[in-house]
Scaffold this active site. Structure first.
Site, short mmCIF file in Angstrom:
data_model
loop_
_atom_site.label_atom_id
_atom_site.label_comp_id
_atom_site.label_asym_id
_atom_site.label_seq_id
_atom_site.Cartn_x
_atom_site.Cartn_y
_atom_site.Cartn_z
N ASN A 12 26.37 58.65 26.30
CA ASN A 12 26.75 60.00 25.87
C ASN A 12 27.44 59.91 24.51
OD1 ASN A 12 28.57 62.23 25.43
ND2 ASN A 12 28.14 62.91 27.49
N ASP A 14 28.68 62.51 22.67
CA ASP A 14 29.48 63.70 22.34
C ASP A 14 30.65 63.42 21.40
OD1 ASP A 14 27.95 65.14 24.11
OD2 ASP A 14 29.50 65.34 25.64
N HIS A 15 31.34 62.30 21.67
CA HIS A 15 32.61 62.11 20.97
C HIS A 15 32.45 61.60 19.53
CE1 HIS A 15 34.61 63.74 24.27
NE2 HIS A 15 34.10 62.85 25.11
N ARG A 23 37.39 67.54 11.57
CA ARG A 23 37.58 67.88 10.15
C ARG A 23 36.47 68.77 9.60
NH1 ARG A 23 41.16 64.63 7.12
NH2 ARG A 23 42.93 64.29 8.48
N HIS A 48 26.21 66.79 25.57
CA HIS A 48 26.59 68.03 26.26
C HIS A 48 26.76 69.13 25.22
CE1 HIS A 48 29.59 69.92 29.41
NE2 HIS A 48 28.68 70.78 28.98
N ARG A 50 28.17 72.26 24.75
CA ARG A 50 29.11 73.15 25.44
C ARG A 50 29.04 74.54 24.87
NH1 ARG A 50 33.31 70.46 28.48
NH2 ARG A 50 34.21 72.53 28.53
N ARG A 54 32.54 72.67 21.08
CA ARG A 54 33.68 71.90 20.56
C ARG A 54 33.28 70.56 19.96
NH1 ARG A 54 36.66 70.31 26.14
NH2 ARG A 54 36.74 72.56 26.28
N HIS A 55 32.13 70.04 20.37
CA HIS A 55 31.68 68.78 19.73
C HIS A 55 30.22 68.92 19.28
CE1 HIS A 55 30.76 68.06 23.94
NE2 HIS A 55 31.96 67.69 24.26
N GLU A 75 23.21 67.58 28.90
CA GLU A 75 24.15 68.13 29.88
C GLU A 75 24.42 69.56 29.49
OE1 GLU A 75 27.70 65.87 29.78
OE2 GLU A 75 26.78 64.14 30.72
N THR A 105 37.63 68.02 29.70
CA THR A 105 36.28 67.50 29.91
C THR A 105 35.81 68.09 31.24
OG1 THR A 105 34.93 65.52 30.15
CG2 THR A 105 37.18 65.37 30.99
N THR A 106 34.57 67.79 31.65
CA THR A 106 34.06 68.35 32.90
C THR A 106 34.99 67.97 34.06
OG1 THR A 106 31.88 67.92 31.98
CG2 THR A 106 31.97 68.52 34.30
N GLU A 156 23.53 63.47 39.83
CA GLU A 156 24.49 62.56 39.22
C GLU A 156 25.79 62.72 39.99
OE1 GLU A 156 24.86 62.57 34.94
OE2 GLU A 156 26.89 61.75 35.07
N HIS A 196 31.12 59.74 34.69
CA HIS A 196 32.32 60.47 34.31
C HIS A 196 33.55 59.58 34.44
CE1 HIS A 196 35.04 63.70 33.38
NE2 HIS A 196 33.96 64.28 32.88
N GLY A 197 34.14 59.28 33.31
CA GLY A 197 35.39 58.51 33.29
C GLY A 197 35.19 57.00 33.42
N GLY A 218 30.18 57.78 28.23
CA GLY A 218 30.36 58.22 26.85
C GLY A 218 31.67 57.77 26.23
N HIS A 219 32.75 58.40 26.65
CA HIS A 219 34.04 58.25 25.98
C HIS A 219 34.45 56.79 25.76
CE1 HIS A 219 38.52 58.46 25.75
NE2 HIS A 219 38.22 59.44 24.92
N1 PXP Z 1 28.21 62.64 33.15
C1 PXP Z 1 28.56 63.94 33.05
C2 PXP Z 1 27.84 64.92 33.91
C3 PXP Z 1 29.52 64.38 32.13
O1 PXP Z 1 29.83 65.69 32.04
C4 PXP Z 1 30.11 63.43 31.27
C5 PXP Z 1 31.09 63.88 30.23
O2 PXP Z 1 30.43 64.66 29.27
C6 PXP Z 1 29.73 62.09 31.41
C7 PXP Z 1 28.79 61.71 32.36
C8 PXP Z 1 30.31 61.02 30.55
O3 PXP Z 1 31.67 60.93 30.86
P1 PXP Z 1 32.60 60.00 29.98
O4 PXP Z 1 32.58 60.52 28.60
O5 PXP Z 1 33.94 60.13 30.66
O6 PXP Z 1 32.03 58.61 30.08
#
Ligand code: PXP
Length: 241
Positions: A12, A14-15, A23, A48, A50, A54-55, A75, A105-106, A156, A196-197, A218-219
């Site tokens: 992912n 996104d970040h 910026r 994602h 959103r 935001r990103h 997503e 976050t979600t 998922e 997630h996480g 992702g993160h």
């Molecule tokens: N899966 C889903 C459905 C999510 O919403 C996210 C966060 O966007 C992730 C995976 C990835 O999560 P993380 O950025 O915490 O790894």
């Protein structure tokens, strides 16, 4: 070439866009990050879009889909404006997630009992465009059962609670919930992803669950890439799967 690894990795990005939007510059570019993650050997790219943008921005998802040669997993919420964009984009997969305005976050999986009608409607629209859909849900048997009844091929499982659990006992309890949910989902012929996480440490417990076929992360990868670069950061995660 078919991946020989047990578990597929969706990265992912996104970040990367979070940094750019901090910026409102035109860098760093999430599509370039997607290409580097692909070069590192991941199996899909996740982003994602959103509602609050935001990103990731609309242009990003079209560019990412254009440049990558691996599946794009978008997503998204069930909001009709986002469903319309997904229908125009036609990603290989859409993953429906809940979205609350003020969340960082979600937070938790989509509630398929409360949101049944909205999910059904989104599934109909996305299905007409030939987009495969996965549902991001908590590790709860009744939710998985409904997912199967809704006719999706994939879910998922939300690993968020496990990642936040403190102490051996509660972590163990959360792993057990994810394991049980994965076994049940597999028995319902669903493709089982999780995410997630997850980070370089906690992924070790989750990757042991043999019913899990894909992890979406992702993160932690984007954070590690600040120090290592994206290609080594993705390769480092792949080496753990
Ligand atoms: N899966 C889903 C459905 C999510 O919403 C996210 C966060 O966007 C992730 C995976 C990835 O999560 P993380 O950025 O915490 O790894």
């Amino acid at each position: 070439m078919k991946s020989k690894r047990k578990i597929k990795l969706g990265v992912n990005i996104d970040h990367v866009a979070t940094l750019r939007q901090a910026r409102f510059t035109d860098y760093p570019d999430p599509a370039t990050a997607a290409l580097l993650a692909q070069e590192a050997g991941c199996d899909s790219i996740v982003a994602h879009l959103r509602k609050d943008r935001r990103h990731i921005q609309d242009e990003d998802v079209f560019l990412i889909k254009d440049v990558i040669g691996i599946p794009f997993n978008l997503e998204m919420s069930t909001d009709s404006s986002i469903v319309d964009i997904a229908c125009r984009l036609r990603p290989a997969q859409a993953t429906l997630v809940p979205e609350n305005r003020k969340e960082l976050t979600t937070e938790g999986g989509i509630d398929l009992i409360k949101k049944h009608k909205r999910v059904e409607k989104a599934l109909r629209c996305l299905g007409k465009k030939g987009i495969k859909v996965s549902l991001f849900i908590d590790p709860i048997k009744s939710q998985i059962k409904i997912a199967g009844e809704l006719g999706v091929n994939a879910i998922e499982i939300n690993t968020g609670r496990f990642c936040q659990a403190q102490g051996k006992v509660s972590r163990g309890r959360e792993v057990e919930r994810i394991k049980k949910a994965s076994v049940f989902a597999k028995s319902q012929n669903l493709f089982v992803a999780a995410g997630h996480g997850l980070d370089y440490k906690n992924v070790k417990e989750i990757q042991k669950i043999k019913q899990i076929q894909e992890l979406n992360i992702g993160h932690s990868i984007i954070c590690e890439s600040i120090f290592l670069g994206i290609v080594p950061a993705v390769k480092k995660m792949i080496s753990l799967l």
